[in-house]
Motif scaffolding. Structure first.
Motif, mmCIF file in Angstrom:
data_model
loop_
_atom_site.group_PDB
_atom_site.id
_atom_site.type_symbol
_atom_site.label_atom_id
_atom_site.label_comp_id
_atom_site.label_asym_id
_atom_site.label_seq_id
_atom_site.Cartn_x
_atom_site.Cartn_y
_atom_site.Cartn_z
ATOM 1 N N UNK A 136 0.823 -1.205 0.000
ATOM 2 C CA UNK A 136 0.000 0.000 0.000
ATOM 3 C C UNK A 136 0.864 1.264 0.000
ATOM 4 N N UNK A 137 1.834 1.261 -0.881
ATOM 5 C CA UNK A 137 2.779 2.363 -0.948
ATOM 6 C C UNK A 137 2.188 3.528 -1.737
ATOM 7 N N UNK A 138 2.466 4.731 -1.267
ATOM 8 C CA UNK A 138 2.016 5.947 -1.939
ATOM 9 C C UNK A 138 3.138 6.983 -1.904
ATOM 10 N N UNK A 139 3.177 7.806 -2.939
ATOM 11 C CA UNK A 139 4.095 8.939 -2.984
ATOM 12 C C UNK A 139 5.550 8.504 -2.800
ATOM 13 N N UNK A 140 5.938 7.408 -3.445
ATOM 14 C CA UNK A 140 7.292 6.889 -3.289
ATOM 15 C C UNK A 140 8.179 7.367 -4.436
ATOM 16 N N UNK A 141 9.489 7.292 -4.206
ATOM 17 C CA UNK A 141 10.481 7.466 -5.258
ATOM 18 C C UNK A 141 10.893 6.089 -5.745
ATOM 19 N N UNK A 142 10.759 5.853 -7.034
ATOM 20 C CA UNK A 142 11.146 4.575 -7.629
ATOM 21 C C UNK A 142 12.519 4.742 -8.259
ATOM 22 N N UNK A 143 13.469 3.921 -7.811
ATOM 23 C CA UNK A 143 14.841 4.014 -8.287
ATOM 24 C C UNK A 143 15.226 2.713 -8.970
ATOM 25 N N UNK A 144 15.723 2.814 -10.209
ATOM 26 C CA UNK A 144 16.122 1.627 -10.946
ATOM 27 C C UNK A 144 17.516 1.761 -11.501
ATOM 28 N N UNK A 145 18.335 0.744 -11.279
ATOM 29 C CA UNK A 145 19.694 0.720 -11.817
ATOM 30 C C UNK A 145 19.772 -0.267 -12.973
ATOM 31 N N UNK A 146 20.346 0.147 -14.089
ATOM 32 C CA UNK A 146 20.607 -0.722 -15.240
ATOM 33 C C UNK A 146 19.306 -1.349 -15.737
ATOM 34 N N UNK A 147 19.195 -2.672 -15.741
ATOM 35 C CA UNK A 147 17.943 -3.304 -16.146
ATOM 36 C C UNK A 147 16.817 -2.935 -15.191
ATOM 37 N N UNK A 148 17.148 -2.709 -13.928
ATOM 38 C CA UNK A 148 16.146 -2.216 -12.987
ATOM 39 C C UNK A 148 15.585 -0.873 -13.412
ATOM 40 N N UNK A 149 16.414 -0.056 -14.077
ATOM 41 C CA UNK A 149 15.923 1.199 -14.634
ATOM 42 C C UNK A 149 14.929 0.969 -15.749
ATOM 43 N N UNK A 150 15.195 -0.021 -16.575
ATOM 44 C CA UNK A 150 14.257 -0.366 -17.648
ATOM 45 C C UNK A 150 12.923 -0.829 -17.078
ATOM 46 N N UNK A 151 12.979 -1.631 -16.031
ATOM 47 C CA UNK A 151 11.746 -2.115 -15.402
ATOM 48 C C UNK A 151 10.978 -0.959 -14.782
ATOM 49 N N UNK A 152 11.713 -0.020 -14.160
ATOM 50 C CA UNK A 152 11.058 1.154 -13.580
ATOM 51 C C UNK A 152 10.368 1.985 -14.654
ATOM 52 N N UNK A 153 11.025 2.153 -15.796
ATOM 53 C CA UNK A 153 10.436 2.908 -16.901
ATOM 54 C C UNK A 153 9.162 2.230 -17.389
ATOM 55 N N UNK A 154 9.206 0.923 -17.566
ATOM 56 C CA UNK A 154 8.014 0.200 -18.024
ATOM 57 C C UNK A 154 6.897 0.316 -16.997
ATOM 58 N N UNK A 155 7.247 0.258 -15.704
ATOM 59 C CA UNK A 155 6.222 0.385 -14.666
ATOM 60 C C UNK A 155 5.529 1.752 -14.757
ATOM 61 N N UNK A 156 6.309 2.818 -14.865
ATOM 62 C CA UNK A 156 5.719 4.157 -14.932
ATOM 63 C C UNK A 156 4.867 4.307 -16.187
ATOM 64 N N UNK A 157 5.347 3.777 -17.311
ATOM 65 C CA UNK A 157 4.610 3.899 -18.571
ATOM 66 C C UNK A 157 3.291 3.130 -18.532
ATOM 67 N N UNK A 158 3.271 1.971 -17.855
ATOM 68 C CA UNK A 158 2.061 1.140 -17.816
ATOM 69 C C UNK A 158 1.128 1.497 -16.666
ATOM 70 N N UNK A 159 1.688 1.785 -15.504
ATOM 71 C CA UNK A 159 0.875 1.939 -14.296
ATOM 72 C C UNK A 159 1.105 3.294 -13.635
ATOM 73 N N UNK A 160 2.233 3.419 -12.962
ATOM 74 C CA UNK A 160 2.578 4.659 -12.292
ATOM 75 C C UNK A 160 2.008 4.822 -10.905
#
Length: 270
Positions: free
Chosen positions: A88-112
């Motif tokens: 139940x996380x809200x107002x978080x900072x999502x940090x992704x390194x390398x492939x983790x950055x790619x996953x973070x980008x896909x998450x924001x693009x799909x859901x956010x």
């Protein structure tokens, strides 16, 4: 505090949750082929500054379950969504390194959902490999070799990868520790994620969908994700800021850990 979160009926991922009572939360997504333990030098300091640090071991890596399938960015970003919803996380900072950055980008693009700021560190985006329309990535042959060696001599592949990961000198004990993190991954997960880099995992359109404040941190000596990738991210993401790390390679969170932590805190609190 560590625990498991069910992301599918038969798959659980490991979550390290430090300082859980604090409402300033950072969710860390590690790169290939490590685990959330890569962020040890952030987890040592940031909770002291009043941050809740949540590290997710992606499926197939670290202490998480290791199913034979599910290593495309859509599935991996779905796993992130399951954790964010379960906690139940809200107002978080999502940090992704390398492939983790790619996953973070896909998450924001799909859901956010639940994310108010994004941090990309040496992110493997918009494409890790060179393409006819994007000449800045690695040669496809380099990734083909990684996959081949994963199946024939994974320890050698991991050792070679470790040699190009950091910019500054690392000690033999540190190198051994870094090597051990890669060995904790399943070989099939290691190869499958690498295979996504050369198949259909491109993030050009995903980057254009990001509308939240984004901090891009990237080492200018990065031999895995070239600095031009960071420049492409900066160009595509409207509300973004790029900070070069002059004395860093791919492992900038260790190469210049004090600067890394300082810029991260500044971005979250501004």
């Amino acid at each position: 505090m560590g625990y498991y979160v069910k992301v599918e009926s038969n798959v659980k991922v490991y979550v390290e949750d430090l300082n859980p009572l604090c409402n300033k939360t950072i969710v860390f997504l590690h790169g290939w082929p490590g685990s959330s333990e890569l962020f040890e030098y952030q987890f040592n300091k940031l909770p002291e500054k009043g941050f809740r640090c949540i590290g997710i071991d992606m499926r197939g890596f670290g202490r998480s379950d290791k199913p034979f399938t599910g290593y495309d960015y859509d599935t991996l970003s779905n796993d992130v969504r399951a954790v964010i919803e379960a906690l139940r996380l809200k107002d978080v900072t999502l940090l992704g390194h390398s492939t983790g950055g790619s996953i973070a980008i896909r998450y924001i693009a799909k859901y956010g959902q639940g994310v108010s700021k994004l941090v990309l560190c040496a992110a493997a985006a918009p494409s890790l490999i060179k393409r006819p329309y994007f000449p800045y990535g690695l040669p496809r042959e380099a990734v083909d070799n990684i996959i081949s060696e994963t199946y024939s001599d994974r320890p050698k592949m991991l050792s070679d990868f470790g040699d190009m990961f950091f910019f500054k000198h690392i000690t033999k004990p540190f190198s051994d520790w870094f090597f051990s993190l890669g060995l904790k991954a399943a070989s099939w997960a290691t190869a499958s994620v690498a295979r996504t880099w050369i198949e259909d995992e491109k993030l050009f359109s995903d980057l254009e969908k990001i509308q939240i404040p984004t901090l891009i941190l990237h080492g200018i000596h990065d031999k895995v994700c070239r600095f031009q990738l960071a420049e492409a991210q900066k160009k595509a993401i409207k509300h973004s800021k790029l900070i070069p790390f002059e004395f860093s390679g791919h492992g900038l969170f260790y190469d210049q850990q004090e600067k890394f932590n300082r810029e991260l805190i500044k971005f979250i609190e501004e």
